[in-house]
Design an enzyme around this catalytic site. Structure first.
Site, PDB file in Angstrom:
ATOM      1  N   GLU A 121     -13.569   5.420   4.215  1.00 47.98           N
ATOM      2  CA  GLU A 121     -12.800   4.182   5.074  1.00 47.98           C
ATOM      3  C   GLU A 121     -14.268   4.816   6.093  1.00 47.98           C
ATOM      4  OE1 GLU A 121      -9.637   5.121   6.226  1.00 47.98           O
ATOM      5  OE2 GLU A 121      -8.275   3.865   5.634  1.00 47.98           O
ATOM      6  N   GLN A 147       0.695  -0.818   0.053  1.00 45.13           N
ATOM      7  CA  GLN A 147      -0.668   0.139  -0.407  1.00 45.13           C
ATOM      8  C   GLN A 147       0.837   1.299   0.397  1.00 45.13           C
ATOM      9  OE1 GLN A 147      -3.357  -2.083   3.076  1.00 45.13           O
ATOM     10  NE2 GLN A 147      -3.241   0.391   2.531  1.00 45.13           N
ATOM     11  N   ARG A 193      -9.552  -0.962   7.375  1.00 44.89           N
ATOM     12  CA  ARG A 193     -10.404   0.374   6.730  1.00 44.89           C
ATOM     13  C   ARG A 193     -11.386   1.727   7.388  1.00 44.89           C
ATOM     14  NH1 ARG A 193     -14.443  -1.311   1.697  1.00 44.89           N
ATOM     15  NH2 ARG A 193     -14.791   0.625   0.577  1.00 44.89           N
ATOM     16  N   CYS A 194     -10.222   2.040   7.984  1.00 43.60           N
ATOM     17  CA  CYS A 194     -10.185   3.197   9.167  1.00 43.60           C
ATOM     18  C   CYS A 194      -8.605   4.136   9.006  1.00 43.60           C
ATOM     19  CB  CYS A 194     -10.614   3.457  10.119  1.00 43.60           C
ATOM     20  SG  CYS A 194      -8.888   2.381  11.777  1.00 43.60           S
TER      21      CYS A 194
END
Ligand code: CDP
Length: 806
Positions: free
Chosen positions: A760, A237, A384-385
């Protein structure tokens, strides 16, 4: 005039710029199976690696005998800690300032920990050979419950650092303690609590789970011994950060390392950190001089690379009897597993947990976080945050419901009463953040009208009476969550990774014919960057999005950036893209003035061209300007039309949203059905409404998963219980509820195009919304707080506890 307007509308439409529902260009290859992932890459002479993993959660390694494995035909090498130690590579640095064993040396600290790395001619031989490595273990008592981690007689887990009483984030209170992080005014908060009319205190557990992207973590290393150069393909990522880390730990000069992240099949935080597999494939290739590939299987992914959450949050609110919240106090016990490998900006050992005052104007607050070691897999990634914001939002959004119940107030009304008001922005929170913009009251009203809140409550009241009369076995819950996210890490003053400030970048080159290549320091894992960055450039420069190619993930060509996670791509690299485009536009204006023989100030921008003010028929399109930039630039101006921008954001962005969930639960089976789920998101300026909707659908689905079943659980021996999709809940289309999406637009005042992140938000807001719906369903039965995950078995057990099964 009508003709001019039609012409302008057509020109605008042709650009497919910001605000347009442009179809995802990357899907042309994805939907045809033509994506190129790490495991699609095949190099001549390539070997495959596989790990020998520990069956124990905590054990001493007495001996490792690799002779039987090495004797298996097709096995080329077997690496152990003894091989890595002379190279200084048996431990690697983590993003959190700790070190993590690449291959276990004297002890294993979690089940499935990496013990040896077998390299063979194919994946199957490597796998077979792992079973021929003879490791003798001496089992030790293990710690699974973080509350037992710091007991005086607890076994010491990290013997490698047991005498180190100061860690990366300050003093350690116990050999199994990692850090204590405190923020806020403790005394003032204690005073408020001592004198408050009403207080609540609840232990809220955001349980351990896992991001579980469809593609697991993988790498392919190829070392060229002649040139001394390493090429590393991987599921990264943040490719540039990986290049820097590889250089620092291997000693290879950074310019001789080429890191390439090809297509990535989902990340959700799982692909931010550095893993033993990456290191071993690199070492294998350097030692053997041929390419070495490592591909995790599903069980390895779920049980070893990066968990999420595991926050045990004692959450307190103080309020007046009229329902004005006057203080918040939170203590978090954070279970970090065997190594502190949390992926947070360096100065934030508990991420952005201090956004836990949420969307409310809470005058004083105090937060303390204790991180501890246990015999579980390391990680602590932002699933996802944005760095623990899911945990923070869960704490405040559950706590406010508990408070509403104690006050006997409606939960929506209590929220509205305590919202930060539109005129208070920029708003300084008690725990140190400056919220950039928001209009919470408008969003909440829109959401309540859309869901028909008043009639839902009336229906629920009737259903509750019917339940009490024994006429129905169904409970109805109305879940609410009003969240504020904090995304776009971040300003150098408070965000860095291993000392590198968290800026991001864009480089845009316009070719002579007017087509464009642009490269960013971020890396899409499915978010549609190739589509949306092009839309920003299209609007800024008046070049059709279809003529713009976006490229990410190759450290040789892309400008340095900190990567994609924490919804930072739009707030940071999206801003860099707009600023780089504006640099080009400024030069283009000079060129246009020269071409039209007027002064620059006499020109105005019109969709895709500069025209002479008052003489709209005299203009030069961006395409014409591009040709001129290479062909006949003005005197004293260098040829070419390109720009790069490294953007350091002045602040985070604060997207927000109002979510409502209507749920029906059968008390006899514990099966919960989501009747409606309405999600209103405000992410500022919207680049691509269709992609935003897709992001919201995906985020809500993962929120549904986490709240309603997903969990990485351990038994008392430290055996991981959720390491396959048989046990770990990954919702398919069958289980997934239908989503209703909506929006308001409150632009970010400091972002060049006013955009905030969105990827997110739905996850962050969704988890407490589902949990609140479940809790609300049982609230009238005095069930107390019901912990997640809310699978049918656990909800059935709630019914049993409450004596509802007859
Ligand atoms: O960093 P990441 O890409 O995961 O998250 P993001 O910045 O929230 O962007 C996710 C996707 O939504 C990207 O394709 C963005 O361009 C798009 N987006 C948008 O269209 N409008 C916004 N205001 C925010 C994001």
């Amino acid at each position: 005039q009508v003709k001019i307007d039609i012409d302008r509308a057509e020109r605008t439409e042709k650009l497919q710029g910001m605000g347009c529902k442009r179809k995802r260009v990357e899907d042309i290859r994805f939907t045809q199976g033509k994506g190129s992932y790490v495991d699609d890459l095949k190099l001549p002479g390539m070997l495959f690696g596989d790990f020998v993993r520990s069956p124990h959660a905590h054990a001493r390694i007495v001996s490792i005998d690799t002779s039987r494995a090495k004797a298996l035909p097709g096995v080329i090498a077997v690496l152990t800690a003894a091989d890595l130690k002379p190279l200084g590579l048996h431990y690697m640095p983590t993003l959190a300032g700790d070190v993590q064993a690449v291959l276990a040396e004297h002890k294993v600290l979690f089940q499935n920990q990496e013990v040896a790395f077998v390299i063979a001619e194919d994946r199957y031989i490597a796998s077979d050979a792992t079973e021929l490595v003879d490791v003798v273990y001496e089992a030790l008592p293990c710690i699974v419950d973080p509350f037992k981690s710091m007991l005086p007689d607890a076994p010491i887990l990290r013997e490698d650092i047991q005498d180190k009483m100061v860690g990366a984030h300050g003093p350690r209170k116990h050999p199994n303690h990692i850090f204590e992080w405190q923020i806020g005014d403790r005394q003032a908060t204690d005073d408020v609590f001592a004198n408050a009319d009403v207080t609540i205190k609840e232990m809220l557990v955001d349980h351990r789970t896992h991001p579980s992207p469809l593609e697991t973590c993988q790498s392919l290393a190829s070392f060229d011994k002649v040139k001394g150069e390493l090429t590393l393909w991987g599921t990264f990522q943040a490719p540039h950060v990986i290049r820097t880390v590889v250089s620092l730990i291997s000693g290879l000069p950074e310019h001789k390392i080429h890191v390439i992240a090809p297509d990535i099949g989902g990340g959700f935080g799982n692909k931010v950190g550095a893993y033993a597999g990456y290191v071993c494939s690199v070492v294998g290739s350097i030692v053997l001089g041929v390419p070495v590939k490592w591909v995790e299987d599903r069980m390895e992914n779920l049980s070893t690379t990066s968990f999420a959450r595991d926050y045990h949050m004692t959450t307190e609110l103080a309020a007046t009897k009229e329902g004005k919240i006057i203080g918040m106090r939170v203590h978090v016990l954070a279970d970090h597993g065997a190594f502190d490998a949390c992926a947070d900006p360096s100065k934030w050992p508990a991420g952005f947990m201090n956004i836990c005052t949420g969307s409310y104007d809470i005058p004083v607050a105090y937060l303390a976080v204790d991180g501890v070691y246990t015999n579980k897999a390391p990680g602590g990634v932002a699933y996802r945050c944005s760095f623990r914001v899911t945990e923070a939002v869960f704490a405040i959004e559950r706590a406010i419901e508990v408070l509403a119940q104690k006050l006997g107030m409606d939960a929506a009304e209590l929220r509205i009463k305590n919202f930060i008001k539109a005129e208070q922005f920029p708003y300084h929170s008690a725990l140190g953040w400056e919220y950039d913009s928001g209009d919470y009251h408008t969003a909440m009203k829109k959401a309540m009208d859309a869901i028909g809140y008043t009639s839902l409550r009336a229906e629920q009241a009737e259903k509750r009476e019917a339940f009490k009369r024994g006429e129905t076995r169904e409970l109805m819950g109305v879940g609410i969550s009003f969240f504020t996210e904090i995304v776009g890490a971040g300003p150098a003053k408070n965000c860095d990774i291993l000392g590198i400030a968290m800026f991001d970048s864009a480089e845009i080159r316009i070719h002579p014919t007017g087509s464009v290549i642009a490269r960013m320091g971020t890396k899409s894992q499915g978010q549609g960057h190739e589509t949306t960055y092009a839309q920003i450039i299209a609007t800024e420069l008046g070049i059709p999005a279809d003529d713009i190619m976006i490229e990410e993930g190759n450290t040789d060509t892309a400008p340095y950036g900190l990567g994609t996670y924490g919804s930072r791509s739009t707030p940071v690299a999206g801003a860099a893209t707009a600023v780089a485009a504006r640099k080009i536009k400024a030069k283009a204006q000079m060129i246009a003035a020269h071409m039209l023989e007027v002064h620059e100030g006499d020109l105005e921008w019109d969709i895709d061209r500069f025209r002479v003010k008052g003489l709209p028929e005299k203009f030069k399109t961006m395409k014409e300007i591009a040709w001129s930039a290479y062909n006949a630039p003005p005197p004293n101006l260098e040829p070419g039309l390109e720009a790069v921008n490294y953007y350091e954001p002045p602040n985070m962005t604060y997207p927000f949203g109002a979510y409502f969930c209507v749920m029906d639960i059968d008390v006899d089976t514990g099966v919960a059905k989501t009747r409606r789920f309405y999600a209103l998101d405000d992410c500022g300026t919207r680049i691509n409404p269709m992609i935003i909707e897709g992001q919201v659908h995906g985020g809500l689905t993962e929120a549904f998963a986490c709240a309603m079943g997903q969990e990485i659980r351990y038994d008392e021996m430290g055996n991981v219980m959720g390491a396959s999709f048989m046990d770990f809940f990954l919702p398919t289309a069958v289980e997934t509820p239908k989503w209703e999406t909506d929006f308001t637009v409150t632009p970010s005042p400091h972002h060049p195009i006013g955009a905030k992140g969105v990827g997110e938000s739905p996850h962050v807001g969704g988890v407490p919304c589902f949990s609140n719906a479940v809790n609300d369903a049982y609230a009238f039965l005095d069930a107390g707080h019901i912990q997640m995950p809310h699978d049918a078995w656990r909800l059935w057990k709630v019914g049993e506890r409450l004596g509802l099964h007859g």
